[in-house]
Design a protein around this motif. Structure first.
Motif, PDB file in Angstrom:
ATOM      1  N   ARG A   1      -7.471  76.052  17.133  1.00  0.00           N
ATOM      2  CA  ARG A   1      -7.426  76.331  18.567  1.00  0.00           C
ATOM      3  C   ARG A   1      -7.380  75.027  19.360  1.00  0.00           C
ATOM      4  N   MET A   2      -8.205  74.068  18.967  1.00  0.00           N
ATOM      5  CA  MET A   2      -8.225  72.773  19.644  1.00  0.00           C
ATOM      6  C   MET A   2      -6.880  72.062  19.477  1.00  0.00           C
ATOM      7  N   TRP A   3      -6.302  72.116  18.280  1.00  0.00           N
ATOM      8  CA  TRP A   3      -4.998  71.494  18.019  1.00  0.00           C
ATOM      9  C   TRP A   3      -3.942  72.040  18.977  1.00  0.00           C
ATOM     10  N   LYS A   4      -3.883  73.348  19.082  1.00  0.00           N
ATOM     11  CA  LYS A   4      -2.893  73.974  19.972  1.00  0.00           C
ATOM     12  C   LYS A   4      -3.138  73.602  21.430  1.00  0.00           C
ATOM     13  N   ASN A   5      -4.402  73.570  21.833  1.00  0.00           N
ATOM     14  CA  ASN A   5      -4.750  73.234  23.207  1.00  0.00           C
ATOM     15  C   ASN A   5      -4.349  71.795  23.543  1.00  0.00           C
ATOM     16  N   TYR A   6      -4.710  70.840  22.695  1.00  0.00           N
ATOM     17  CA  TYR A   6      -4.368  69.440  22.957  1.00  0.00           C
ATOM     18  C   TYR A   6      -2.868  69.188  22.821  1.00  0.00           C
ATOM     19  N   GLN A   7      -2.233  69.902  21.924  1.00  0.00           N
ATOM     20  CA  GLN A   7      -0.784  69.775  21.778  1.00  0.00           C
ATOM     21  C   GLN A   7      -0.086  70.228  23.069  1.00  0.00           C
ATOM     22  N   SER A   8      -0.562  71.310  23.658  1.00  0.00           N
ATOM     23  CA  SER A   8      -0.008  71.813  24.911  1.00  0.00           C
ATOM     24  C   SER A   8      -0.253  70.831  26.055  1.00  0.00           C
ATOM     25  N   MET A   9      -1.474  70.289  26.140  1.00  0.00           N
ATOM     26  CA  MET A   9      -1.781  69.331  27.203  1.00  0.00           C
ATOM     27  C   MET A   9      -0.932  68.070  27.062  1.00  0.00           C
ATOM     28  N   ARG A  10      -0.723  67.614  25.813  1.00  0.00           N
ATOM     29  CA  ARG A  10       0.101  66.429  25.593  1.00  0.00           C
ATOM     30  C   ARG A  10       1.538  66.693  26.019  1.00  0.00           C
ATOM     31  N   GLN A  11       2.059  67.845  25.650  1.00  0.00           N
ATOM     32  CA  GLN A  11       3.440  68.170  26.006  1.00  0.00           C
ATOM     33  C   GLN A  11       3.624  68.213  27.524  1.00  0.00           C
ATOM     34  N   LYS A  12       2.657  68.761  28.236  1.00  0.00           N
ATOM     35  CA  LYS A  12       2.744  68.787  29.700  1.00  0.00           C
ATOM     36  C   LYS A  12       2.729  67.375  30.279  1.00  0.00           C
ATOM     37  N   ALA A  13       1.869  66.516  29.738  1.00  0.00           N
ATOM     38  CA  ALA A  13       1.798  65.136  30.224  1.00  0.00           C
ATOM     39  C   ALA A  13       3.095  64.391  29.927  1.00  0.00           C
ATOM     40  N   VAL A  14       3.642  64.586  28.723  1.00  0.00           N
ATOM     41  CA  VAL A  14       4.905  63.927  28.361  1.00  0.00           C
ATOM     42  C   VAL A  14       6.033  64.435  29.248  1.00  0.00           C
ATOM     43  N   SER A  15       6.103  65.731  29.460  1.00  0.00           N
ATOM     44  CA  SER A  15       7.159  66.294  30.318  1.00  0.00           C
ATOM     45  C   SER A  15       7.065  65.736  31.729  1.00  0.00           C
ATOM     46  N   SER A  16       5.869  65.641  32.245  1.00  0.00           N
ATOM     47  CA  SER A  16       5.664  65.094  33.581  1.00  0.00           C
ATOM     48  C   SER A  16       6.092  63.629  33.630  1.00  0.00           C
ATOM     49  N   TYR A  17       5.717  62.858  32.610  1.00  0.00           N
ATOM     50  CA  TYR A  17       6.094  61.448  32.579  1.00  0.00           C
ATOM     51  C   TYR A  17       7.614  61.292  32.523  1.00  0.00           C
ATOM     52  N   VAL A  18       8.264  62.012  31.630  1.00  0.00           N
ATOM     53  CA  VAL A  18       9.717  61.905  31.461  1.00  0.00           C
ATOM     54  C   VAL A  18      10.433  62.317  32.745  1.00  0.00           C
ATOM     55  N   ARG A  19       9.960  63.351  33.380  1.00  0.00           N
ATOM     56  CA  ARG A  19      10.565  63.821  34.623  1.00  0.00           C
ATOM     57  C   ARG A  19      10.454  62.768  35.730  1.00  0.00           C
ATOM     58  N   GLN A  20       9.314  62.084  35.806  1.00  0.00           N
ATOM     59  CA  GLN A  20       9.076  61.114  36.877  1.00  0.00           C
ATOM     60  C   GLN A  20       9.570  59.704  36.563  1.00  0.00           C
ATOM     61  N   PHE A  21       9.441  59.281  35.297  1.00  0.00           N
ATOM     62  CA  PHE A  21       9.668  57.874  34.980  1.00  0.00           C
ATOM     63  C   PHE A  21      10.713  57.612  33.905  1.00  0.00           C
ATOM     64  N   GLY A  22      11.237  58.656  33.290  1.00  0.00           N
ATOM     65  CA  GLY A  22      12.245  58.462  32.256  1.00  0.00           C
ATOM     66  C   GLY A  22      11.680  58.648  30.860  1.00  0.00           C
ATOM     67  N   PRO A  23      12.540  58.529  29.861  1.00  0.00           N
ATOM     68  CA  PRO A  23      12.126  58.824  28.491  1.00  0.00           C
ATOM     69  C   PRO A  23      11.125  57.826  27.923  1.00  0.00           C
ATOM     70  N   ILE A  24      10.244  58.346  27.081  1.00  0.00           N
ATOM     71  CA  ILE A  24       9.284  57.524  26.356  1.00  0.00           C
ATOM     72  C   ILE A  24       9.874  57.159  24.993  1.00  0.00           C
ATOM     73  N   GLN A  25      10.641  58.086  24.434  1.00  0.00           N
ATOM     74  CA  GLN A  25      11.268  57.904  23.129  1.00  0.00           C
ATOM     75  C   GLN A  25      12.770  58.157  23.261  1.00  0.00           C
ATOM     76  N   PRO A  26      13.571  57.558  22.386  1.00  0.00           N
ATOM     77  CA  PRO A  26      15.020  57.772  22.458  1.00  0.00           C
ATOM     78  C   PRO A  26      15.423  59.248  22.383  1.00  0.00           C
ATOM     79  N   MET A  27      14.636  60.055  21.676  1.00  0.00           N
ATOM     80  CA  MET A  27      14.963  61.476  21.545  1.00  0.00           C
ATOM     81  C   MET A  27      14.913  62.220  22.875  1.00  0.00           C
ATOM     82  N   GLN A  28      14.268  61.621  23.874  1.00  0.00           N
ATOM     83  CA  GLN A  28      14.145  62.253  25.185  1.00  0.00           C
ATOM     84  C   GLN A  28      15.247  61.829  26.145  1.00  0.00           C
ATOM     85  N   ALA A  29      16.118  60.940  25.705  1.00  0.00           N
ATOM     86  CA  ALA A  29      17.228  60.495  26.547  1.00  0.00           C
ATOM     87  C   ALA A  29      18.210  61.644  26.728  1.00  0.00           C
TER      88      ALA A  29
END
Length: 84
Positions: free
Chosen positions: A36-64
């Motif tokens: 349960r904790m794994w799924k919860n933190y995985q979801s929170m991380r994905q939201k943070a990454v999506s927010s970062y990519v949307r505002q500041f650009g890709p973190i990894q080449p796969m997000q280009a």
């Protein structure tokens, strides 16, 4: 702390927690609380990454996006002063 640094800090924290949970789950694969904790933190991380990519650009080449140009190289590199 600016929004960019806040998001990167949160992503690093989520990565740390997820790695620790991964190690725990390697030895306790049927722990419902850990899963349960794994799924919860995985979801929170994905939201943070999506927010970062949307505002500041890709973190990894796969997000280009690759729409017309290779945007992975746009903006400052991590070792450049403007990135920090």
């Amino acid at each position: 702390m600016h929004e960019k640094q806040k998001l990167l800090s949160m992503i690093r924290k989520y990565d740390f927690v997820l790695y620790e949970l991964q190690l725990y789950l390697d030895t306790h694969p049927h722990s419902p609380e850990a899963l349960r904790m794994w799924k919860n933190y995985q979801s929170m991380r994905q939201k943070a990454v999506s927010s970062y990519v949307r505002q500041f650009g890709p973190i990894q080449p796969m997000q280009a996006e690759g729409n017309g140009s290779w945007d992975w190289v746009d903006g400052p590199w991590p070792w450049e002063k403007e990135a920090n």
